[in-house]
Design an enzyme around this catalytic site. Structure first.
Site, PDB file in Angstrom:
ATOM      1  N   HIS A 260       1.002  -1.237  -0.101  1.00 54.70           N
ATOM      2  CA  HIS A 260       0.041  -0.008   0.072  1.00 54.70           C
ATOM      3  C   HIS A 260       0.763   1.269   0.094  1.00 54.70           C
ATOM      4  O   HIS A 260       0.256   2.396   0.726  1.00 54.70           O
ATOM      5  CB  HIS A 260      -1.088   0.105   1.179  1.00 54.70           C
TER       6      HIS A 260
ATOM      7  N   HIS B 298      -7.389  -4.506  -1.104  1.00 58.40           N
ATOM      8  CA  HIS B 298      -6.654  -6.275  -1.379  1.00 58.40           C
ATOM      9  C   HIS B 298      -7.662  -6.923  -2.781  1.00 58.40           C
ATOM     10  O   HIS B 298      -7.506  -8.054  -2.821  1.00 58.40           O
ATOM     11  CB  HIS B 298      -6.678  -6.883  -0.097  1.00 58.40           C
TER      12      HIS B 298
END
Lengths: 328, 328
Positions: free
Chosen positions: B54, B216
């Site tokens: 991320h 995700h």
């Protein structure tokens, strides 16, 4: 084509509206596609420009300590002289303007035309031309080497020199010295898609990369199988060192992403570059890692090295405050 | 798979080496995959963590005014308790530690375990849990709403509160107040590829997007034809306003890219969001546009709104200096 846009022909205007609205210290000359500082003080102006699609370059580097105005063309297209004239007018406070241009024929021609047209107004304009890309000696849109991501450093150096109050000849001399010690080399993994075209301009196989590809998808040195990060770092640095040996030097280093490559991979590449430079006796005085000059959603990277003396260290270290880059 | 990596199983380690080498004020606990500040002063520690992939979240937000330590798991996987213990030890100066967690079951479990294990050492740990994603009430890896990009604001608020010298209960109260007024909603256009897997986890057609997809790749609300930027902004904001009406509020706004979407498109989206919020009577106190919390090379975006009172404005405005975000 999957893009977050409205009208493919309005992307630059809408982008600059978004940029200026989200950064109130920036002024947007709507219709002329120029972003400039609302307050720049009494100093030499530093102006750049070129095609859009390289964000945050160039409009994202307008602000204290870097650029005073950026003139934006359509995507990957040189801005027209009327736009450039607006940029020159916005950036001149009577101390003259230094243009920082990348070496593309269209840019050079249009900025030259605009320069001639503002001279009767008493605006003194000089220029430096960045040719940092060692990949190819000639290219699709340039006579001689192309200007690519290392141009960021020239914006930083010229901007800091101007902010320090230096007169135009000294701002130019500092920028030119930086250019003389600047080299870059890149690699592309995927094409990008121009909104108005809607499909990719070239194709690379699933396991193929192009070493030395330009930031507009211009041909590079060779297509080959994808390399591990370590071998890629060696490959790109070898090209650079074949042209200019940085051994024993202090450098500013930019590991740049072309837009679509995750930041994770840029840090992995940095880790390899750092080890190689250490072995070669090069001291990384200040590193930069991130998407500094992109090609829309292209995946890939470039490495830029800038040789530093004490003056250039001071300009690289100077604070700056722009949407695309901030330093304390 | 085209990635600038060496060993797919070593990407997190090599990334953190690159991050810490290029930011000398950061300390890397090698093997335990924790990034922390070398000098944090005498204050409450603010710690976060979670899966990698991320970037710049979370390790990129370690630095003055934001996080004191970030604990990194494998890509999209929660870090193990031994790593979290290292993060807690690094961030505690005797004033206790606030954990800022995103609401994923694995993270909550491992951070809880680690908290129990450091209590005998006298480290006082409290936590807040971010559940900003209004897309779905339950999800693959969470009981209740997921934590996504709005978490950036909680790092900023908690970090500023701790830097200001507030005690742990007050740092927690400020972070919780921010969480209570925080909502986000996103959209994905392409999948990302986990290095160790080597292929995409799902497929979207050439003209298809998924509204509400998680960071995700977890399922969202619906798959539909790609929307113009204006309609997309309306769509995402409608979801948010259905949950919390920001009319009349001052807000911090984040237009976040998921990694592969060009900055140009985020500014185009910002331009639409700004107009809609103005019409709704929402004042954008401070906007943020860029790749703040990504999903590797995924294309897509999210919008986050944070309701501000005077205290939260001060914390949002406070200076910070981290690799991923700098404010003067």
């Amino acid at each position: 084509m999957k893009k977050i846009i409205n009208d493919p022909n309005a992307v630059v205007t809408e982008m600059l509206l978004g940029l200026s609205k989200s950064n109130p210290s920036l002024y947007y000359s709507e219709g002329l596609e120029v972003i400039s500082r609302r307050r720049m003080g009494d100093k030499v102006g530093v102006v750049t420009g070129g095609g859009s699609g390289h964000e945050p370059a160039h409009a994202g580097y307008v602000g204290r300590g870097m650029l005073d105005a950026a003139v934006c063309g359509h995507i990957f297209s040189s801005p027209s002289p009327d736009r450039i004239i607006e940029g020159l007018r916005r950036a001149d406070t009577g101390h003259g303007v230094l243009l920082v241009l990348k070496n593309y024929s269209g840019d050079l021609m249009n900025f030259e035309l605009a320069t001639e047209m503002v001279e009767p107004e008493g605006i003194v304009v000089d220029k430096v031309v960045v040719r940092d890309d060692v990949a190819v000696p000639e290219s699709t849109y340039s006579t001689g080497r192309r200007g690519i991501a290392g141009t960021f450093f020239i914006h930083k150096v010229a901007g800091a020199a101007a902010e320090a109050g230096l007169p135009l000849p000294e701002v130019k001399a500092a920028a030119q010295k930086a250019i003389d010690g600047l080299r870059s080399m890149g690699m592309a993994m995927t094409p990008c898609i121009l909104p108005a075209v809607g499909k990719a301009g070239f194709h690379l196989a699933d396991d193929e990369v192009e070493i030395g590809m330009g930031i507009h998808g211009e041909p590079g040195v060779s297509r080959e199988k994808i390399l591990p990060a370590k071998a890629l770092a060696e490959r790109l640095l070898d090209h650079i060192f074949d042209d200019l040996d940085y051994a024993g030097s202090d450098v500013a280093l930019l590991v740049n992403g072309l837009g679509g490559t995750p930041l994770m991979e840029l840090y992995i590449l940095y880790n390899e570059v750092e080890q190689i430079l250490r072995q070669k006796g090069v001291r990384i005085y200040r590193p930069y890692v991130g998407n500094y000059m992109t090609s829309l959603e292209m995946m890939g990277c470039s490495i830029s090295l800038l040789k530093l003396d004490d003056q250039l260290k001071a300009f690289i270290d100077a604070p700056c405050d722009t949407p695309g880059h901030k330093q304390f």
